[in-house]
Design an enzyme around this catalytic site. Structure first.
Site, PDB file in Angstrom:
ATOM      1  N   LYS A   1       5.733  -1.655   1.786  1.00  0.00           N
ATOM      2  CA  LYS A   1       5.389  -1.848   3.216  1.00  0.00           C
ATOM      3  C   LYS A   1       5.428  -3.370   3.332  1.00  0.00           C
ATOM      4  CE  LYS A   1       0.949  -1.848   5.580  1.00  0.00           C
ATOM      5  NZ  LYS A   1      -0.746  -1.757   5.371  1.00  0.00           N
TER       6      LYS A   1
ATOM      7  N   GLU B   1       0.681  -1.289   0.178  1.00  0.00           N
ATOM      8  CA  GLU B   1       0.089   0.014   0.076  1.00  0.00           C
ATOM      9  C   GLU B   1       0.775   1.273   0.007  1.00  0.00           C
ATOM     10  OE1 GLU B   1      -2.664  -0.451   3.312  1.00  0.00           O
ATOM     11  OE2 GLU B   1      -3.498  -2.175   2.708  1.00  0.00           O
TER      12      GLU B   1
END
Lengths: 773, 773
Positions: free
Chosen positions: A602, A492
């Site tokens: 991430k 993300e």
């Protein structure tokens, strides 16, 4: 087979430990989840998340957008704290038992073989009398509506006047922490108490949510027994007094004189039912309460033990050389088991039933990280988990339509009922790979079980509708490549990108299997009916095939890697090493737009694609990609390191496999991230399981069959586990020298190790081979 | 020079016309804006936006995000409706004048030469008496704190008892329309009335906002005159009674007997002051009121006329062959003039001071669409508008830091105070081209005025800080190209893209000029001081130059066009023709993510880049691009067609230039989009001006000087307008055969037409040339 699966911790009385223990000693059975709070409560200055949850029971609440745009989601569901029947006050000679004030030595126990938690307390009253207290809690697996507490007090040194005040509280609120966006921001009371009364020897409450109109019935009943010095127990009795003490709260009171050596045993039965599952939840609740209260509590405990015996028989795992890891894996599997639904229509939330983090929502984690454990250990449970996506297929179709799709189904990024609950669509709804997680789960389940009946009745419809969605989302570009633009991959830290490698792999695989299974099963009448109902045409199937063949899987010539998306490699590389430790996770310290402009991940994204889809790139590309992405991945998500570990195992990078496996399995039991008090990290637990089974043991299941390719990490002395495949039960044992596969149960079969195919002619046979050093 | 600029409309009494007329007959002077509501009000079932606004006066209100992410904006500013001093009730023989009930013939007049609006009503009372009513309103340009109403009633047929009840209401709310996301969703009362009293013959109120803590003082005073049959006016008198009738509302009452032929004239002075501009707003208010009430109203009118004479002298424009267009352009320029601030620190809102749409926020439109008009007609006003961006430079620096930038300033997408008020950052804050609009405005102003003093004192700092932002936003990619990723261009139907052609052009131009002016002026002490203060280093300047040289401006070989961004052309083309008419604007009917996946443009994007930066591509590329984008642009934004028109003019596509010019100039005056009732479309007004001046007339101002290249659209008979350049006043007259440039005022100079350079030796000289047929 392991002999004992018990966790014992000294009870400490500080905020952090209390919160953590509420999670670790949570009792759940897939329907009820009760956090391990203390019966007597804690002082009001200690923040506690005192919760009882029911799987799938929610309220719909507003989620206004800062700026209105067409078809954005403006309400969401949130899991409810439904009641508090945990509260029991004990008084001794008029002194209220309070761990903080009184002299106590206390342990907390989680017995995973028998399925209970227990508090064991040596208590010395203000007047110097000594008592032994044991409080056992069970969320019953064979009777999912039932939660029991057995509160024992033994007078060790003198006679004493004992009294219990046991509460049934329906007027409760959800927990909130305005400082953490991952928890709900507002504490709110979502339940209206509609009934609160005493019926015979039981208390009954009926609450109702304001918007979702779900009724929740809770019934509490008690029996108090006294066991004399000789171990003889009396026939038990009901409460001296049971009455409504304020609207929404009922108190049941017991008093007795306990002689030295005697033990008082208060058994409290809490029964829950809700209108999602029962036409008349109050009646269902009372009828179950009547039934269970008529039975000896030991009988219920035996039934609990039986459930766990069956579970561990298939799920047994033992790790030698790291006791903490061994226990942690036991705990992880137990938690997965506890949180898996006993009924259809619900799924496994990000924190199971152990806390309110992520508002009880189901994400892609369930299918991608938790489901593999069930596919290999409890196919019935796997089937139930999968059913949620079938039940909510129509809502996924509606969601797709909201997004402007002419055809197909798009599963929501986070949900309880099947409706999208994601507030920021670029890193929510745009993560179309949720569709890949669902279709992948259908296919994995099929490949492991051969359950064609499931495919015909449910799975195929999901595969077709998700394939259609891909076809409608992507397009053939000017070069004839099938491209998928403006989606968000697992990472993300880059949103709404073009040709996310992972997403394109998911889409290709899902579409390929949709056609394959559709064609394979096309002669079955149900499939023919389905085809008609969905208006599947040859033209559509051939378009899907064309998209599969033309699917663009980006490759970067210069680096020899699979780029995460079209523009990923033109961005500057984030300097992770130069980033201060207190700036992680980055998402809490940097504006998303800033993160989007860097090569920084991430979590595993392309690496996960390579692991799941071994044909998506050649080995050299995968190795280079692994090396490339490991430098720019922060692992800010707990879903990341397990994937790096698995893929390192696959690539034969054994040191890296061990390094990335690291502490991830110990995350919750040893509170490695410091936030397990909010609830367990369900997906990480599944991920740790995968890192061992898919990673270290190299288990792989494909159309060609079962593959095993184990190695032993240097820090371990061995490991072994059971698993099922095509209705058979296997055990794989690995030690420093060799690996042994045993067919514990089932028909003759074979498996592959490297290029070798090994046959089992009958149950009990083993195959042993030496491990490469 | 035109002789008269007056708009007269029949007053109609229906909701749509009333709302529209509130906008069209709005009085504003850059500080005060008063919508043209009726003095006597309308029935409560007719929705009216009864507003009085003060430029830059706002309240801060919460704007909670649906999902919390790091550094997202969670509050915004909103323009306030500050008071209602418009209300005046007239009674005749006890009958309250009411246009809906009584027999009336009414006109509304906007006199743009004199700067007033007027209602002219023939009124027949219930008892059959006839009256002539005229209500004139002025927002005074020479005294921006003052708004006056002059309410005249003449008894035509009989004597009558007349009374006025004039109100001063401080307790007001903002308008809301929950159905339109472009208006504020909640009606709210943002002002607390702190004082409401009568001081001598005046009423005074003091209100205060709760969060922004802005005080607003309003003072109202009256004089009532009677003019007899012979035209002799008495000395005037104050109210018979003036008193607080409820908290926040004051009434001033007048009664008199009006003889047949006599006229009663009530003059109402409303004076506004606020704590943003005044230390003691109440005292300022009272002192201004004392001053203006001591002067004859005709004196004030004369002063107003003088201001307009100066304005029109420079801004005069006449269009022959299309009377509607001629009047509409007059109206547009008048509105631009009305909304331009008289003071620094504020700017021009999307709807000027004519309505609450877009909450009074300033966007890039001001610099890109409205400012060019002022640069060519009122350089003082242009300078004031520019000052807003200098005053808020520190806030733009803070905004950049919020977004993770280490250096530089990022202007907010929408704002009143300089803080970002955009709720959905992908099509708000991510539109970094706002920085381009600001730097572009600084450069344009400089090129037109040669105002080096401005550059030294303000402009250069803006140029350097925006250049730094670009340097920090983009990066040199693997091919050494300077790329700018994850930004949103003017076309919001594609968000957070890589290498938006328009944005990259803006960045290149802004950075180029930052270095150029910095180096040119580097010896000036103030610039040296600035350089030290900002720590500008040679290394930094050379990095900026390097980025300019390496700026990636995408070009598509296959189509021969400039692609809007890196991935634009790999998306499918939206079929505009096949889209039902009621689906426009698309943004109200499709989820943004859906729009992002198509080649479809809300408005000119690459075409605007080509127009603004003629060196960004060769002519062939621009032509092909124009043809390409015109097919996929919906013009859902009112900022679009004017750009297509200008660029068509530039490319010599005269038919297209006319076609795109179309009705855009008439948008508000003739309510072509049906929504002018919410306020005017300020940017479109500026755009229409540009389409004529930059487009038809081919005016271009660059470092090389002033270029003129006019043509006459086939549907017109001619046009002419005045404009200033380098302190000189020019007039360009175009008719069917020829064009004439005249130096109306100023020093000798030259201009270019095609390859020819024409000299003016003195004021009054003209150059004529034949137009190509």
């Amino acid at each position: 087979m392991r002999s004992n699966r018990v966790i014992t911790k000294k009870q400490e009385f500080n905020k952090e430990q209390l919160r953590l223990n509420e999670t670790l000693f949570c009792n759940a059975n897939g329907y009820i989840g009760v956090r391990g709070t203390l019966e007597e409560g804690v002082p009001s200055d200690i923040s506690t998340m005192r919760g009882m949850y029911l799987g799938g029971v929610y309220e719909t609440i507003p989620m206004k957008q800062a700026e209105s745009l067409c078809n954005l989601i403006e309400e969401k569901q949130t899991m409810l704290n439904v009641a508090d029947t945990q509260t029991i006050f004990l008084s001794v000679d008029g002194e209220v038992f309070d761990m903080q004030k009184n002299e106590c030595a206390a342990l907390r126990v989680l017995d995973m073989d028998r399925g209970f938690t227990e508090r064991r307390i040596s208590y010395r009253s203000g007047s110097g009398k000594e008592f032994d207290i044991r409080i056992k809690r069970v969320a019953h697996l064979h009777c999912p509506n039932l939660f029991t507490q057995e509160y024992k007090v033994r007078a060790l040194s003198a006679d004493a006047e004992i009294s219990f005040d046991s509460r049934h509280i329906a007027d409760v609120t959800n927990y909130s922490d305005p400082d953490d966006p991952r928890l709900a921001a507002e504490s709110a009371s979502y339940l209206g108490v509609e009934k609160c009364e005493v019926t015979g020897d039981k208390s009954v409450t009926l609450s109702r949510t304001g918007v979702s109109k779900i009724s929740i019935a809770v019934c509490a009943g008690h029996r108090l027994y006294v066991t004399d010095e000789n171990g003889v127990t009396d026939g038990g009795r009901a409460a001296d007094d049971i009455s409504v003490i304020r609207d929404g709260e009922i108190s049941a009171k017991f008093s007795l004189t306990l002689k030295k050596g005697q033990e008082a045993v208060l058994v409290k039965y809490s029964v829950f039912a809700d209108s999602l599952r029962e036409d008349d939840s109050e009646r269902a609740c009372l009828s179950i309460a009547d039934d269970v209260m008529g039975r000896d509590i030991r009988e219920l405990y035996d039934a609990q033990k039986k459930e766990l015996d069956s579970f561990w028989k298939v799920a047994d795992m033992e790790i030698k050389g790291d006791e903490e890891l061994d226990l942690a894996m036991c705990f992880n599997m137990y938690q997965l088991f506890q949180s898996s639904p006993r009924q259809e229509k619900v799924s496994i939330a990000a924190k199971g039933l152990t806390g309110e983090g992520y508002e009880g929502h189901y994400f892609w984690d369930t299918e991608m990280y938790a489901l593999p454990f069930f596919v290999l250990t409890d196919t019935e449970a796997a089937r139930r988990i999968l059913s949620f996506r079938y039940v909510t297929l129509d809502k996924a179709r509606e969601n797709a339509a909201l997004l402007g799709h002419k055809k197909g189904a798009l599963y929501p990024w986070r949900t309880i009922t099947g409706e999208e609950c994601s507030g920021y669509f670029p890193s929510g709804t745009a993560a179309y790979h949720i569709n890949g997680a669902v279709s992948n789960a259908v296919i994995s389940y099929y490949l492991s079980t051969g359950d064609e009946k499931y495919i015909v009745s449910e799975g195929l419809e999901i595969l077709i509708e998700t394939a259609r969605l891909w076809l409608d989302t992507g397009n053939f570009d000017r070069d004839g490549r099938f491209v998928i633009n403006e989606v968000t991959g697992p990472d993300e830290y880059t949103c709404m990108v073009d040709n996310n490698f992972y997403t394109n792999c998911c889409a290709k695989y899902g579409m390929e299997w949709a056609v394959k299974l559709f064609e394979k099963l096309s002669e079955i009448p149900e499939v023919r009916a389905l085809s008609e109902r969905l208006c599947v045409t040859d033209k559509e199937l051939s378009e899907i095939k064309k998209a599969v063949d033309a699917m663009y899987l980006p490759f970067d010539e210069r680096l020899g890697i699979s780029p995460q998306d079209d523009s990923f490699l033109q961005k500057p590389v984030w300097d992770i090493k130069a980033t201060p430790k207190d700036q992680f996770p980055l998402l809490l310290h940097y504006h998303p737009l800033h993160l989007y402009r860097y090569q920084v991940c991430k979590q595993a994204d392309t690496v996960l694609a390579h692991f799941l889809y071994p044909d998506s790139a050649d080995k050299g590309t995968m190795e280079k990609s692994f090396r490339y992405y490991e430098k720019i991945t922060t692992h800010d998500s707990s879903l990341s390191t397990c994937v790096f570990s698995m893929q390192a195992s696959r690539l034969g990078l054994y040191e890296e496999a061990e390094k990335y496996f690291g502490d991830s399995a110990k995350l919750d039991l040893y509170n490695r991230h410091g936030n397990s008090g909010d609830g367990v990290h369900t997906a990480n637990m599944g991920g740790a399981y995968m890192a061992i089974v898919y990673g270290f043991a190299g288990i792989r299941i494909s159309e060609e069959g079962l593959f095993v390719n184990p190695f032993l990490p240097g820090s371990l002395e061995g490991y072994s586990f059971n698993f099922t495949y095509m209705g058979r039960l296997f055990r794989l044992q690995v030690d420093k020298e060799s690996a042994v596969m045993t067919l514990l149960d089932g028909e003759p079969t074979f498996f592959c190790h490297g290029d070798e195919k090994y046959k089992f002619d009958k149950t009990g046979e083993s195959v042993r081979w030496n491990l490469k050093q």
